[in-house]
Design a protein around this motif. Structure first.
Motif, short mmCIF file in Angstrom:
data_model
loop_
_atom_site.label_atom_id
_atom_site.label_comp_id
_atom_site.label_asym_id
_atom_site.label_seq_id
_atom_site.Cartn_x
_atom_site.Cartn_y
_atom_site.Cartn_z
N SER A 60 1.01 -1.16 -0.04
CA SER A 60 -0.79 -0.08 0.22
C SER A 60 1.06 1.55 0.04
CB SER A 60 -0.76 0.12 1.44
OG SER A 60 -1.68 1.15 1.15
N GLY A 61 0.03 2.28 -0.84
CA GLY A 61 1.07 3.35 -0.60
C GLY A 61 2.38 3.76 -2.27
N ALA A 62 2.69 2.00 -2.76
CA ALA A 62 3.73 2.12 -3.53
C ALA A 62 3.13 2.66 -5.15
CB ALA A 62 4.04 0.71 -3.97
N TYR A 63 4.00 2.73 -6.20
CA TYR A 63 3.62 2.87 -7.82
C TYR A 63 4.11 1.07 -7.99
CZ TYR A 63 3.57 5.24 -11.87
OH TYR A 63 2.73 6.19 -13.40
N TYR A 64 2.92 0.94 -9.10
CA TYR A 64 3.16 0.38 -9.77
C TYR A 64 2.54 0.12 -11.13
CZ TYR A 64 3.62 -2.39 -5.86
OH TYR A 64 4.46 -2.93 -4.22
N GLU A 65 2.85 -0.62 -12.42
CA GLU A 65 2.40 -0.52 -13.40
C GLU A 65 2.00 -2.53 -13.89
OE1 GLU A 65 5.60 0.54 -16.28
OE2 GLU A 65 5.06 2.94 -16.00
N MET A 66 0.75 -2.50 -14.68
CA MET A 66 0.20 -3.76 -15.32
C MET A 66 0.17 -3.28 -16.29
SD MET A 66 -3.14 -5.36 -13.72
CE MET A 66 -2.69 -5.78 -12.00
N GLU A 67 0.62 -4.74 -16.74
CA GLU A 67 1.10 -5.24 -18.31
C GLU A 67 -0.31 -6.25 -18.93
OE1 GLU A 67 4.06 -6.29 -21.11
OE2 GLU A 67 4.85 -4.63 -20.45
N PRO A 124 -5.43 -1.74 1.47
CA PRO A 124 -4.77 -3.32 1.58
C PRO A 124 -6.87 -3.52 1.97
CG PRO A 124 -4.31 -1.82 3.99
CD PRO A 124 -5.49 -1.22 2.85
N GLY A 125 -6.14 -5.54 1.59
CA GLY A 125 -7.32 -6.76 1.22
C GLY A 125 -6.90 -7.54 -0.03
N ARG A 126 -7.58 -8.33 -0.07
CA ARG A 126 -7.51 -9.54 -1.69
C ARG A 126 -8.67 -9.20 -2.27
NH1 ARG A 126 -8.30 -15.83 0.52
NH2 ARG A 126 -8.09 -16.45 -1.40
N TYR A 127 -7.94 -9.45 -3.33
CA TYR A 127 -8.91 -8.90 -4.67
C TYR A 127 -8.84 -9.53 -5.33
CZ TYR A 127 -9.47 -4.62 -1.60
OH TYR A 127 -9.16 -4.02 -0.89
N HIS A 128 -9.64 -10.24 -6.58
CA HIS A 128 -9.00 -11.08 -7.28
C HIS A 128 -9.13 -10.25 -9.37
CE1 HIS A 128 -9.96 -14.02 -4.36
NE2 HIS A 128 -8.30 -14.51 -5.16
N ILE A 129 -8.71 -10.00 -10.29
CA ILE A 129 -9.34 -10.05 -11.30
C ILE A 129 -8.53 -11.30 -12.17
CG2 ILE A 129 -7.83 -7.19 -11.65
CD1 ILE A 129 -5.79 -8.56 -12.52
N LEU A 130 -10.05 -11.26 -13.40
CA LEU A 130 -10.99 -12.02 -13.81
C LEU A 130 -11.16 -12.22 -15.29
CD1 LEU A 130 -14.16 -12.40 -13.27
CD2 LEU A 130 -12.89 -13.29 -10.33
N ILE A 131 -11.57 -13.65 -16.09
CA ILE A 131 -12.30 -13.53 -17.31
C ILE A 131 -13.13 -14.06 -16.73
CG2 ILE A 131 -12.41 -14.35 -19.56
CD1 ILE A 131 -9.09 -15.10 -19.02
N PRO A 132 -13.88 -13.08 -16.79
CA PRO A 132 -15.72 -13.18 -16.62
C PRO A 132 -16.64 -14.13 -17.59
CG PRO A 132 -15.66 -10.49 -17.16
CD PRO A 132 -13.89 -11.90 -17.78
N GLN A 139 -8.14 -18.86 -14.39
CA GLN A 139 -8.78 -17.85 -15.37
C GLN A 139 -8.67 -16.83 -14.34
OE1 GLN A 139 -9.12 -17.65 -18.49
NE2 GLN A 139 -8.00 -19.71 -18.15
N ARG A 140 -8.25 -16.85 -12.88
CA ARG A 140 -8.22 -15.68 -11.90
C ARG A 140 -7.12 -14.97 -11.81
NH1 ARG A 140 -11.72 -16.33 -7.36
NH2 ARG A 140 -13.22 -15.81 -8.91
N LEU A 141 -6.84 -13.89 -11.05
CA LEU A 141 -4.94 -13.85 -11.05
C LEU A 141 -5.71 -12.67 -9.57
CD1 LEU A 141 -2.40 -13.71 -10.77
CD2 LEU A 141 -2.67 -11.85 -11.71
N GLU A 142 -5.00 -13.93 -8.47
CA GLU A 142 -5.23 -12.84 -6.95
C GLU A 142 -4.45 -11.92 -6.65
OE1 GLU A 142 -4.71 -13.80 -2.27
OE2 GLU A 142 -4.82 -15.49 -3.44
N ILE A 143 -4.53 -10.88 -6.20
CA ILE A 143 -4.07 -9.84 -5.81
C ILE A 143 -3.63 -9.64 -4.16
CG2 ILE A 143 -3.49 -6.99 -6.12
CD1 ILE A 143 -4.18 -8.02 -8.75
N ARG A 144 -3.14 -9.13 -3.37
CA ARG A 144 -3.39 -8.62 -2.50
C ARG A 144 -2.53 -7.82 -2.02
NH1 ARG A 144 -0.87 -14.04 0.73
NH2 ARG A 144 -2.92 -16.30 -1.17
N ILE A 145 -2.88 -6.48 -1.33
CA ILE A 145 -2.62 -5.38 -1.34
C ILE A 145 -2.37 -5.43 0.50
CG2 ILE A 145 -2.45 -2.49 -0.99
CD1 ILE A 145 -4.55 -2.79 -3.18
N GLN A 146 -1.43 -5.04 0.89
CA GLN A 146 -0.60 -4.98 2.25
C GLN A 146 -0.12 -3.49 2.88
OE1 GLN A 146 2.88 -8.00 2.61
NE2 GLN A 146 1.84 -9.59 2.47
#
Length: 146
Positions: A60-67, A124-132, A139-146
């Protein structure tokens, strides 16, 4: 009364409740400083292939790029409204066109191509991005923000 207000202010602005950036000296550029950037997150949209390796751990608070890269094998979308609301999105770049959105729910690729977006992880939390419409774990990717 003054002592109580000072103590309350110190408690509010100290401790683990504040986001901890990746570097100590943010200088004038603040959270967008080069030292505050995490690794690029790569996501692949391809028929029958996993989205990526996870879980992805963000600070949390850090800068990221997603490709996000689609290979064109199918018309594929990528959804993650909970994740997209847990970040501050700087910009989305598609074919050298920069878009600075308030919020998004999803991306959809009709053909092969790449979309990049940059953001600061916030909530912060646990999230998913997925193919609907899919149920497979790949077909889903878990992303956790600490």
């Amino acid at each position: 009364m003054r002592t109580l207000l000072t103590a309350a202010t110190l408690a509010l602005f100290s401790g683990p409740a504040l986001a901890a950036p990746l570097c100590d000296n943010l200088a004038f550029s603040g959270l967008l400083a080069k030292c505050n950037r995490g690794d690029t997150i790569k996501v692949t949209l391809s028929s029958g292939k996993p989205l990526g390796e996870g879980p992805v751990i963000l600070e949390s608070g850090a800068y990221y790029e997603m490709e996000i890269t689609a290979d064109g094998t199918a018309e594929i979308g990528l959804s993650g409204p909970d994740f997209f609301r847990a970040i501050w999105m700087d910009e989305i770049v598609i074919n050298d066109i920069e878009v600075r959105p308030m919020a998004i729910d999803s991306f959809e690729f009709d053909d092969a191509g790449t979309a990049e977006f940059s953001f600061i992880a916030i909530k912060p939390g646990r999230y998913h991005i997925l193919i609907p419409g899919t149920t497979g774990e790949s077909q889903r990717l878990e992303i956790r923000i600490q």
